[in-house]
Enzyme design. Structure first.
Site, PDB file in Angstrom:
ATOM      1  N   CYS A 115     109.046  35.799 128.978  1.00  0.00           N
ATOM      2  CA  CYS A 115     109.038  36.300 130.359  1.00  0.00           C
ATOM      3  C   CYS A 115     107.643  36.682 130.855  1.00  0.00           C
ATOM      4  CB  CYS A 115     109.987  37.486 130.479  1.00  0.00           C
ATOM      5  SG  CYS A 115     111.623  37.119 129.844  1.00  0.00           S
ATOM      6  N   HIS A 255     108.416  41.757 136.406  1.00  0.00           N
ATOM      7  CA  HIS A 255     109.352  40.744 135.912  1.00  0.00           C
ATOM      8  C   HIS A 255     110.767  41.262 136.149  1.00  0.00           C
ATOM      9  CE1 HIS A 255     111.797  38.281 133.460  1.00  0.00           C
ATOM     10  NE2 HIS A 255     111.910  39.152 132.473  1.00  0.00           N
ATOM     11  N   ASN A 285     117.813  37.253 135.564  1.00  0.00           N
ATOM     12  CA  ASN A 285     116.528  37.222 134.863  1.00  0.00           C
ATOM     13  C   ASN A 285     116.158  35.754 134.623  1.00  0.00           C
ATOM     14  OD1 ASN A 285     114.567  37.125 132.824  1.00  0.00           O
ATOM     15  ND2 ASN A 285     115.349  38.934 131.780  1.00  0.00           N
TER      16      ASN A 285
END
Ligand code: COA
Length: 328
Positions: A115, A255, A285
């Site tokens: 990520c 994020h 996500n």
């Protein structure tokens, strides 16, 4: 002569049309819209079809970013694609996107930092541009995570979604551009979020497939604490390095891991909620894609304006983390 920084010249994003809602997940695993919403903030995520793959979304985002930057594919010197879900093990998704957009003068490569990959990519090309080694870079975060998700594991399948975001990065005059950026990792936390099967350590066999070793495995609870601490610390460090405080920041784009992580990072940094961007309810996500998608949404909607100071921060499997301070 004024100082040259690396700055964002244009952005784009794309995701699959397919949507998987919490109600859809209720039919697949033992979960509820109430549980998912209260624990993660996610209401739906986009999901690629069988015949859709990572470079398709990376290419769509890259083309949009190039158009908005007013540049041709042949102007690009390097394509850095951050992805943990490449089209295939070889060649790199960056090279595949290079061919799909016709960036015949570029080098294409992948960054494997989960990520945090987009911030890894920005950090890498920042010094290349600032020192004049290259002029224009495409930094892309692109993922089809839903093909690595075990839809019998309710702890992970509710979290992840697919998509891509891209930025054309090139020279801008100071005080605009990337003012501070830093990346970190700590591989000792490997097993907090990993996919053990399919590499050279646990080669693919019928048994590893049957055991689901190629799927993501996550210790969500443990990851949560490390994520909050790491993102808050590195964000404060980068703001101080750039010579600013949180009061100077127009918007924080973390994020999009989980709304509770975002809220906890904002609270630790002392940033009010209205200065923290969130699209996790709609997209889930999307790993390395989440920051560039969010940045592009903010630019298109006018939430990021010229002159704004923007803080990006990410955390991901590895574990990896990073933060970037940019003046638009
Ligand atoms: N629906 C219903 N119940 C669920 C569930 C789901 N989708 N997923 C887990 N549960 C259950 C667990 O089985 C557990 O039940 P038990 O108490 O009977 O054993 C209970 O909920 C609590 O599980 P826990 O893992 O402690 O929940 P949590 O509050 O930590 O929330 C996450 C789980 C995954 C949402 C949360 O830990 C998280 O978001 N972590 C960070 C993950 C992340 O962002 N990863 C990407 C980083 S880049």
């Amino acid at each position: 002569m004024s100082e040259i920084n690396a700055g964002i010249l244009g952005m784009g994003h794309a995701y699959p049309d397919g949507v998987l809602t919490n109600a859809d997940l209720e039919k697949i695993v033992e979960t509820s819209d109430e549980w998912i919403t209260s624990r993660t903030g996610i209401k739906q995520r986009h999901k690629a079809k069988e015949n859709e793959y990572t470079s398709m979304f990376g290419t769509a985002a890259a083309k949009q970013a190039l158009e908005r930057a007013g540049l041709e594919p042949t102007d690009i010197d390097i394509i850095v694609c951050a992805t943990t879900t490449p089209d295939q093990i070889m060649p790199s998704t960056g090279a595949l996107i290079q061919a799909q957009i016709g960036a015949t003068n570029a080098a294409g490569m992948d960054i494997f930092a989960a990520c945090s990959g987009f911030i890894y990519g920005l950090t890498m090309v920042e010094s290349m541009i600032r020192t004049g080694q290259i002029k224009y870079a495409l930094v892309i975060g692109a993922e089809v995570l839903t093909k690595y998700v075990d839809y019998t594991d309710r702890g992970t399948c509710v979290i992840f979604g697919d998509g891509a975001g891209a930025a054309v990065v090139g020279p801008v005059e100071a005080p605009k551009g990337i003012l501070a950026t830093k990346i970190r990792s700590d591989g000792r936390y490997e097993e907090q979020l990993y996919a053990p099967g399919g590499g050279t350590k646990m080669g693919t066999t019928h048994q590893t497939i049957d055991d689901g070793q190629h799927f993501f495995k996550m210790k969500g609870n443990e990851l949560f604490k490390v994520a909050v601490r790491s993102m808050a610390e590195i964000s404060a460090e980068m703001l101080a390095k750039a010579g600013y405080t949180v009061d100077d920041v127009a918007i924080v784009i973390p994020h999009q891991a989980n709304q509770r992580i975002t809220d906890a990072v904002a609270s630790r940094l002392g940033v009010p909620d209205e200065k923290v961007y969130s699209n996790i309810a709609e997209l889930g996500n999307t790993s390395s894609a989440s920051i560039p998608i969010a940045m592009d949404e903010c630019i298109q909607s006018g939430r990021i304006k010229e002159g704004d100071l923007v803080l990006l921060t990410a955390f991901g499997g590895g574990v990896t983390w990073g933060a970037t301070v940019i003046r638009f």
